[in-house]
Write an enzyme that holds these catalytic residues in place. Structure first.
Site, short mmCIF file in Angstrom:
data_model
loop_
_atom_site.label_atom_id
_atom_site.label_comp_id
_atom_site.label_asym_id
_atom_site.label_seq_id
_atom_site.Cartn_x
_atom_site.Cartn_y
_atom_site.Cartn_z
N GLY A 44 0.80 -1.56 0.30
CA GLY A 44 -0.24 -0.05 0.36
C GLY A 44 1.02 1.13 -0.12
N GLY A 45 0.38 2.58 0.05
CA GLY A 45 0.92 3.97 0.05
C GLY A 45 2.05 3.88 1.06
N GLY A 47 3.42 1.49 2.57
CA GLY A 47 4.88 0.23 2.32
C GLY A 47 4.66 -1.31 2.14
N LYS A 48 4.99 -2.04 1.80
CA LYS A 48 4.82 -3.21 1.76
C LYS A 48 4.90 -4.51 3.00
CE LYS A 48 7.57 -3.23 -2.57
NZ LYS A 48 8.74 -4.04 -3.51
N VAL A 49 4.05 -5.28 2.87
CA VAL A 49 4.38 -6.41 4.34
C VAL A 49 4.56 -7.73 3.67
CG1 VAL A 49 2.63 -7.88 5.25
CG2 VAL A 49 2.51 -5.28 5.23
N LYS A 67 5.60 -5.41 8.64
CA LYS A 67 5.66 -4.60 7.56
C LYS A 67 6.54 -2.95 7.40
CE LYS A 67 2.08 -1.53 6.76
NZ LYS A 67 0.31 -1.06 6.55
N ASP A 164 -8.40 4.55 10.18
CA ASP A 164 -8.72 3.95 9.12
C ASP A 164 -9.41 2.96 8.71
OD1 ASP A 164 -8.38 3.80 5.95
OD2 ASP A 164 -6.07 3.46 6.46
#
Length: 351
Positions: A44-45, A47-49, A67, A164
């Site tokens: 996502g905006g 970062g990466k998981v 993450k 969120d």
């Protein structure tokens, strides 16, 4: 909510106070095969998981979600330390647990428990195997429990506004148990103070955001409730939070509210579960979801109220499904027990 910090300024709690594990960058690189893209399970905006296996001191290796926020500037040491301490205390069956963190060479990395069945969003909008209505109800109750825990500060002296809530931030684990995840935009609020905070830069996902936010910039537990109302109608309808409508976008919230106002509840039900939903369960579920979307935040229910209504909807669906079971050897007796709501009156006359 997690901010980076300068290594020289970073001070961890003493071993007796330490509430989650501090991993080195070498630990993280080993667990992710040096951030191998083949291990990315979400992106996502922020970062990466990665899915990885990591070993803590004195324990066997564990599958975790890692993450990576990337290289960040060195600000917010006190806030970061407080946030880590608070989040690591928040242990609940329906919150994804923070297991550890890494700050090394200006890298901000968080280590969470791994949820093998992925996001609710995936199962509603991308998977070829649809969830049953009872599964959707159970997921909705689990996630509602998680939000209720956040808002009421159980286990801490603080309440938390998630900010969120959406179907991508509800993860599914073993036996489809649902947990709230991603506390990046969350705000910790002492329970003895107002649970409102103002965010100068409004972030979140369009379609889930309370319209009031764009007028006031204020986030409260009731803005979470609004977003959860959208998730509830997403579960019911199988539609995304923003619906294509010719040349313009129509929010799921607006469409669902119109359906309820016009009493077109059947229109709300996803095609793949149509005909399998108890009318009573549907009515109870639709009513609480509709209340979550009320334009007046003060009229919206608390998450505790949402849990109660969803459990009632679940019990109505379970009764409906039990009564609809095919008749077998004891089928006739079973149906009698389902449909005989009241015992037969005794004959007051004489033979």
């Amino acid at each position: 909510m997690f901010r980076s910090l300068h290594p020289a300024k970073f001070v961890m709690a003493s071993p007796s106070e330490q509430l989650c594990h501090h991993y080195s960058l070498a630990d993280i690189q080993l667990a992710t095969q040096n951030f191998n893209d083949r291990l990315v399970v979400d992106q996502g905006g922020s970062g990466k998981v990665y899915k990885g296996r990591i070993r803590s001191e004195g324990s066997s290796s564990t599958t975790v979600a890692i993450k990576r926020y990337g290289s960040l500037s060195g600000e917010g040491v006190p806030e970061f330390s407080a946030d880590i301490k608070t989040l690591s205390k928040m242990r609940h069956a329906h919150l994804v647990s923070l297991l550890g963190y890494c700050y090394d060479d200006k890298e901000m990395i968080l280590v969470y428990e791994y949820m093998p069945n992925g996001t609710l969003y995936h199962h509603l909008h991308e998977s070829s195997t649809p969830l049953s209505w009872l599964q959707r109800l159970k997921i909705s109750i689990d996630a509602a429990w998680g939000l209720d825990y956040l808002h009421n500060g159980a286990g801490t002296q603080c309440g938390v506004v998630h900010s969120d809530v959406n179907s991508k931030n509800i993860l599914l684990g073993e036996n489809w148990a649902a947990k709230i995840s991603d506390f990046r935009l969350s705000k910790i609020c002492p329970l003895n103070q107002s649970s409102t905070y103002v965010q100068s830069c409004i972030e979140g996902k369009f379609g889930y955001m309370d319209p009031e936010i764009f007028l006031t910039g204020k986030f409260t537990s009731k803005t979470d409730v609004f977003a959860y109302g959208v998730v509830l109608f997403e579960l019911l309808s199988g539609r995304q939070a923003v619906l294509p409508d010719g040349d313009k976008d129509l929010s799921l919230a607006t469409w669902a509210q119109n359906c309820v106002k016009k009493r077109n509840l059947d229109q709300l039900v996803a095609v793949e579960i149509r005909g399998k939903v108890s009318p009573k369960s549907l009515k109870e579920f639709s009513q609480i979801a509709y209340r979550c979307l009320d334009s007046d935040p003060n009229v919206r229910p608390s998450m505790s109220e949402v849990v109660v209504a969803l459990r009632l909807s679940e019990s109505l669906q379970e009764k409906f499904e039990n009564c609809a079971k095919p008749a077998g050897l004891f089928g006739f007796t079973w149906k009698i027990s389902c449909y005989s709501a009241y015992p037969a009156k005794k004959n007051s006359g004489t033979n």
